[in-house]
Enzyme design. Structure first.
Site, mmCIF file in Angstrom:
data_model
loop_
_atom_site.group_PDB
_atom_site.id
_atom_site.type_symbol
_atom_site.label_atom_id
_atom_site.label_comp_id
_atom_site.label_asym_id
_atom_site.label_seq_id
_atom_site.Cartn_x
_atom_site.Cartn_y
_atom_site.Cartn_z
ATOM 1 C CB THR A 102 106.440 11.965 39.776
ATOM 2 O OG1 THR A 102 105.538 10.954 40.792
ATOM 3 C CG2 THR A 102 105.746 12.104 38.635
ATOM 4 N NE ARG A 103 107.034 15.823 41.437
ATOM 5 C CZ ARG A 103 105.844 15.467 41.567
ATOM 6 N NH1 ARG A 103 104.868 16.059 40.749
ATOM 7 N NH2 ARG A 103 105.489 14.716 42.118
ATOM 8 C CB THR A 104 113.755 13.278 41.052
ATOM 9 O OG1 THR A 104 113.365 14.140 41.886
ATOM 10 C CG2 THR A 104 115.429 13.268 41.036
ATOM 11 N NE ARG A 105 111.681 5.535 36.475
ATOM 12 C CZ ARG A 105 111.405 4.373 36.787
ATOM 13 N NH1 ARG A 105 110.353 4.024 37.747
ATOM 14 N NH2 ARG A 105 111.597 3.541 35.627
ATOM 15 N NE ARG A 152 113.985 11.488 45.238
ATOM 16 C CZ ARG A 152 112.903 12.199 45.016
ATOM 17 N NH1 ARG A 152 111.599 11.709 45.189
ATOM 18 N NH2 ARG A 152 112.967 13.391 44.535
ATOM 19 C CG HIS A 179 115.151 18.132 46.418
ATOM 20 N ND1 HIS A 179 115.798 17.490 45.480
ATOM 21 C CD2 HIS A 179 113.582 17.844 46.189
ATOM 22 C CE1 HIS A 179 114.963 17.069 44.633
ATOM 23 N NE2 HIS A 179 113.686 17.095 45.286
ATOM 24 C CD GLN A 182 111.507 21.226 43.174
ATOM 25 O OE1 GLN A 182 111.153 19.934 42.943
ATOM 26 N NE2 GLN A 182 110.776 22.284 42.594
ATOM 27 C CG ASN A 210 114.101 17.825 51.579
ATOM 28 O OD1 ASN A 210 113.190 18.663 51.498
ATOM 29 N ND2 ASN A 210 114.145 16.740 51.427
ATOM 30 C CG ASP A 274 107.805 20.249 50.564
ATOM 31 O OD1 ASP A 274 106.927 19.471 50.047
ATOM 32 O OD2 ASP A 274 108.747 19.702 50.831
ATOM 33 C CD1 TRP A 276 102.867 21.861 55.962
ATOM 34 C CD2 TRP A 276 100.990 21.446 57.047
ATOM 35 N NE1 TRP A 276 102.223 22.996 56.041
ATOM 36 C CE2 TRP A 276 100.969 22.729 56.487
ATOM 37 C CE3 TRP A 276 99.898 20.891 57.680
ATOM 38 C CZ2 TRP A 276 99.692 23.588 56.701
ATOM 39 C CZ3 TRP A 276 98.778 21.647 57.618
ATOM 40 C CH2 TRP A 276 98.801 22.963 57.382
ATOM 41 C CB VAL A 277 103.306 14.298 56.446
ATOM 42 C CG1 VAL A 277 103.839 12.965 57.078
ATOM 43 C CG2 VAL A 277 102.529 14.757 57.467
ATOM 44 C CB SER A 278 109.096 14.791 53.841
ATOM 45 O OG SER A 278 108.992 16.033 53.803
ATOM 46 C CB CYS A 314 109.142 20.728 45.507
ATOM 47 S SG CYS A 314 108.624 20.042 47.017
ATOM 48 N NE ARG A 341 113.630 18.850 40.076
ATOM 49 C CZ ARG A 341 113.419 17.782 40.744
ATOM 50 N NH1 ARG A 341 112.314 17.582 41.516
ATOM 51 N NH2 ARG A 341 114.390 16.827 41.027
HETATM 52 N N1 LIG Z 1 109.943 17.602 43.790
HETATM 53 C C1 LIG Z 1 110.193 16.303 43.748
HETATM 54 O O1 LIG Z 1 111.344 15.831 44.222
HETATM 55 O O2 LIG Z 1 109.411 15.461 43.162
HETATM 56 P P1 LIG Z 1 109.647 13.774 42.913
HETATM 57 O O3 LIG Z 1 109.419 13.371 44.676
HETATM 58 O O4 LIG Z 1 108.193 13.243 42.508
HETATM 59 O O5 LIG Z 1 110.795 13.420 42.306
#
Ligand SMILES: NC(=O)OP(=O)(O)O
Length: 367
Positions: A102-105, A152, A179, A182, A210, A274, A276-278, A314, A341
């Protein structure tokens, strides 16, 4: 012209006059330009020089602060003064995403557009990424179309492959190891909130992931002391701990590791966690939730923090790692952090491909 716009214009002129003699050296884009520099891309993902914007490992204190200054400048001039700044006019950014975002895009797409540029969002189902065309060939082809590649990726090595074969800068939009975008947003947020970075005590509570790695590559250089609490088996990577210790020694900051969240948060100004489960770790979810028991940032934990404590995340956030009471409290800076961001990715991209220089006075980094 309204009274307000006359006042704005006058304030801006005073700011510009004040900052004239306060410039840091400009950041020279450190792109791969000769075969010699390919030597730095060895088999160890932790040891290469940061040629573009992959990890911040190779960015020094002045470069990081300069990026933050550009970000603050863009935010103030565009958001506050409603200025039009279009250094990316005629430039394009390819945005390769192997994972959701969401954020990065959205920060990159809207930020590039705001600076006059154009971005192209590319998922694995849009292009021949690593399926019917190698990553290396994709990097070569995209270099003929665009001025920057932001990616990404699942595996950090893929970023290195892109950077090695592209003739344009490559920006890390998140990998399994780093990352960096961030962390720039986090620093800008702290600078805005506290008015300085030097001397802040930052506690990381949770997975040595990361985000932790990127904090370790940058925080000691800007004067932030780190206290990192992770469960056994989830510590940050050993090689990066070594690099972080060297940065801390060079800059007179401290870095401590513990498995006790209370110890890490004692006296902390900033508490960060952040998920716990990326993304990609879903099959380990049950084990991770068990292993991270006791690591939730909640009202009980923040009692040991400094009075001026703040909370960063993040995002996206799950209630496991932070309680609603902390996440939605007045101490939480998460929405400001998310917005930042945008200003920070704009600073990174503009500084890689243009000579954009900030016009607002240089921020005060120390209290
Ligand atoms: N913090 C972060 O990178 O968010 P997104 O995964 O939504 O880009």
């Amino acid at each position: 012209m309204s009274l307000r716009s006359i006042f704005n214009k006058a304030s801006r002129s005073v700011s510009q006059l004040l900052c004239r003699n306060q410039r840091y050296p400009a950041i020279i884009p450190q792109r791969l330009r000769s075969d010699d520099s390919l030597d730095s891309f060895d088999d160890n993902p932790y040891s290469f020089v940061d040629e573009t914007f992959l990890s911040m490992k190779g960015r020094n204190e002045l470069e990081i602060k300069h990026l933050l200054w550009i970000a603050a400048d863009l935010k103030e001039r565009i958001k506050k003064w409603n200025e039009t700044i279009r250094p990316l006019e005629g430039k394009s950014v390819a945005m390769i995403f192997q994972k959701r975002s969401t954020r990065t895009r959205v920060s990159t797409e809207t930020g590039v557009a705001l600076l006059g540029g154009h971005s192209v969002f590319l998922t694995e189902s849009d292009i021949h990424l690593g399926v019917s065309e190698s990553l290396a060939d994709t990097a070569r082809v995209l270099s003929g179309f665009v001025d920057v590649i932001l990616a990404r990726v699942n595996v950090h090595d893929d970023l290195k492959t892109l950077a090695k074969n592209a003739s344009v800068p490559v920006v890390n939009g998140l990998s399994d190891i780093f990352h960096p975008l961030q962390i720039l947003a986090d620093f800008l947020t702290l600078q805005e909130h506290y008015g300085y970075l030097h001397g802040l005590n930052l506690a990381w509570v949770g997975d040595g992931n990361n985000i932790t790695h990127s904090l370790m590559m940058a925080a000691p250089k800007v004067g932030i002391n780190l206290n990192i609490a992770t469960p056994k088996g989830y510590e940050p990577h050993t090689d990066l701990r070594k690099a972080c210790a060297e940065f801390a020694e060079e800059h007179g900051t401290s870095v401590n590791y513990t498995s006790d969240p209370r110890e890490a948060c004692a006296g902390a100004n900033v508490i960060v966690t952040d998920t716990w489960v990326s993304m990609g770790q879903e099959t380990e979810a049950q084990k991770r939730l068990k292993d991270f028991k006791g690591y939730q940032v909640n009202d009980e934990l923040v009692k040991v923090a400094a009075d001026n404590w703040t909370f960063l995340h993040c995002l996206p956030r799950k209630p496991y790692e932070v309680s609603d009471e902390v996440f939605y409290s007045d101490h939480s800076l998460v929405w400001q952090e998310a917005e930042n961001r945008k200003w920070t990715v704009m600073a990174v991209i503009a500084s890689l491909v243009t000579d954009l220089e900030p016009e607002i006075p240089v921020p005060k980094w120390k209290q």
